[in-house]
Scaffold this active site. Structure first.
Site, mmCIF file in Angstrom:
data_model
loop_
_atom_site.group_PDB
_atom_site.id
_atom_site.type_symbol
_atom_site.label_atom_id
_atom_site.label_comp_id
_atom_site.label_asym_id
_atom_site.label_seq_id
_atom_site.Cartn_x
_atom_site.Cartn_y
_atom_site.Cartn_z
ATOM 1 N N TYR A 145 -25.656 -1.785 -33.861
ATOM 2 C CA TYR A 145 -25.133 -2.472 -35.043
ATOM 3 C C TYR A 145 -24.032 -1.594 -35.626
ATOM 4 C CZ TYR A 145 -29.318 -5.454 -35.144
ATOM 5 O OH TYR A 145 -30.306 -6.352 -34.848
ATOM 6 N N HIS A 205 -31.330 -14.083 -30.995
ATOM 7 C CA HIS A 205 -32.114 -13.065 -31.695
ATOM 8 C C HIS A 205 -33.602 -13.434 -31.726
ATOM 9 C CE1 HIS A 205 -30.764 -9.468 -34.113
ATOM 10 N NE2 HIS A 205 -32.066 -9.420 -34.340
#
Length: 358
Positions: free
Chosen positions: A130, A253
């Site tokens: 991320y 996800h």
């Protein structure tokens, strides 16, 4: 009682994990429609098996980004493995190394990247990334994983904000209550535990302003290949190719972000068509049997990655439990290949399916 399929491991984990940990791993966003459809979509696909093909010699091996793996199932990035087993990601890394497949370690691991690398020094590892608001933290983390021998970066792009996971809210779940985010230990000391998000970092730590041109910024930081995780449309697949990435993971996800997004196996064909073989395409979400793996490869995935089933294996017996999960998938995949008439992965294609959505 012997555990003979992935559903058995799921049932074991649900009984033996603390409720808040089970709910965290199992959670989907909102009404969980996408999470559940990830599984149901496979049941809508049927095989067209071929007969009398001489199945006396078979080979499940494949390559991803030029590295050979024993079968086309890797371990997807999921956070906080110590919620499932005391050794956490150390057991995950060892199991992956033992089974000669790919492990994508998460930014939000409960063990540091240094500990993961030391646990399985010969393992084949990618790192899920991320990009944070504090870009200097991202830069240092990229430098660390490259120096440790991780072989690719997997940039997750579908989380500008976390999805609404109702059970976590009901449980007032916060990983920071029991586990630190080891890869950023000490980096956010100014934040109190009460301010932390579910990932143990302050709200807004992830850079929600991320855009396509930031891929060029990341490319300038590293020599590692970059894989984009979270693509669900041909338009974004074409943009990923345009921006020079080396791979795409078709992912929603695990149904934890936008509820109502398509099942990944339903999104896969248009993405495979859009990239025209210019990059490798992988998939996660909903893989529960070797037949599911075969269906995903028939629709163009080079490899699939499992998330929750890996955690169930850890919850059962740590490294040994995860190896059992991977062995079951490998053996089921080999059997499905044989019964469908495929001697090796190069013989797998859309001709195996009754309808392929291509």
């Amino acid at each position: 009682m012997a555990l003979v399929c992935l559903s058995d491991f799921e049932a074991y984990a649900k009984v033996h994990l603390p409720k808040a940990s089970w709910d965290f791993f199992a959670a989907g966003a909102d009404e969980c429609c996408t999470r559940d459809d990830n599984l149901m979509a496979y049941k809508r696909i049927r095989f067209r098996p071929r007969m009398l093909r001489d199945m006396s010699a078979m080979d499940t091996k494949t390559t991803i980004l030029g590295t050979k793996i024993s079968f086309p199932v890797g371990i997807a990035p999921t956070g906080f493995h110590k919620l499932a087993w005391p050794d956490g990601e150390l057991s995950t890394a060892r199991a992956s190394e033992a089974m000669n497949t790919c492990y994508i370690a998460s930014t939000y691991s409960s063990c540091s990247v240094e500990e993961i690398a030391a646990a399985a020094p010969a393992g084949f590892r990618w790192f899920q990334l991320y990009i944070l608001q504090k870009r200097n933290l991202t830069e240092r983390l990229v430098q660390r994983v490259e120096a440790l021998g991780f072989q690719a970066l997997v940039l997750t792009v579908d989380l500008p904000y976390p999805g609404k996971r109702r059970d976590d809210i009901r449980n007032n779940f916060s990983s920071s209550a029991s586990l630190p985010v080891k890869n950023f230990e000490g980096a956010f000391e100014e934040a109190t535990g009460e301010e932390n998000s579910e990932y143990g970092l302050p709200p807004g730590a992830i850079d929600c302003s991320l855009k396509w041109n930031d891929i060029y910024w990341l490319q300038n930081l590293t020599r590692l290949p970059i894989i984009i995780k979270g693509i669900l449309t041909k338009e974004d697949a074409e943009l990923a190719v345009k921006h020079g990435v080396q791979g795409i993971i078709v992912s929603n996800h695990g149904g934890r972000q936008l509820d109502g997004a398509p099942a990944t196996i339903d999104a896969l064909p248009e993405i495979v068509t859009a990239v025209q073989g210019k990059v490798e395409v992988y998939l996660d979400g909903g893989i529960r049997t070797g037949g599911d793996v075969l269906k995903a490869l028939a629709l163009g995935a080079k490899c699939v990655f499992i998330g929750r089933p890996a955690l169930w294996g850890l919850a059962y017996k740590g490294e040994e439990g995860l190896k059992e999960v991977l062995k079951i998938l490998r053996d089921e995949f080999r059997l499905s290949m044989a019964l469908a008439g495929c001697r090796n992965v190069s013989e797998i294609g859309p001709h195996l399916l009754q309808y392929s959505r291509l």
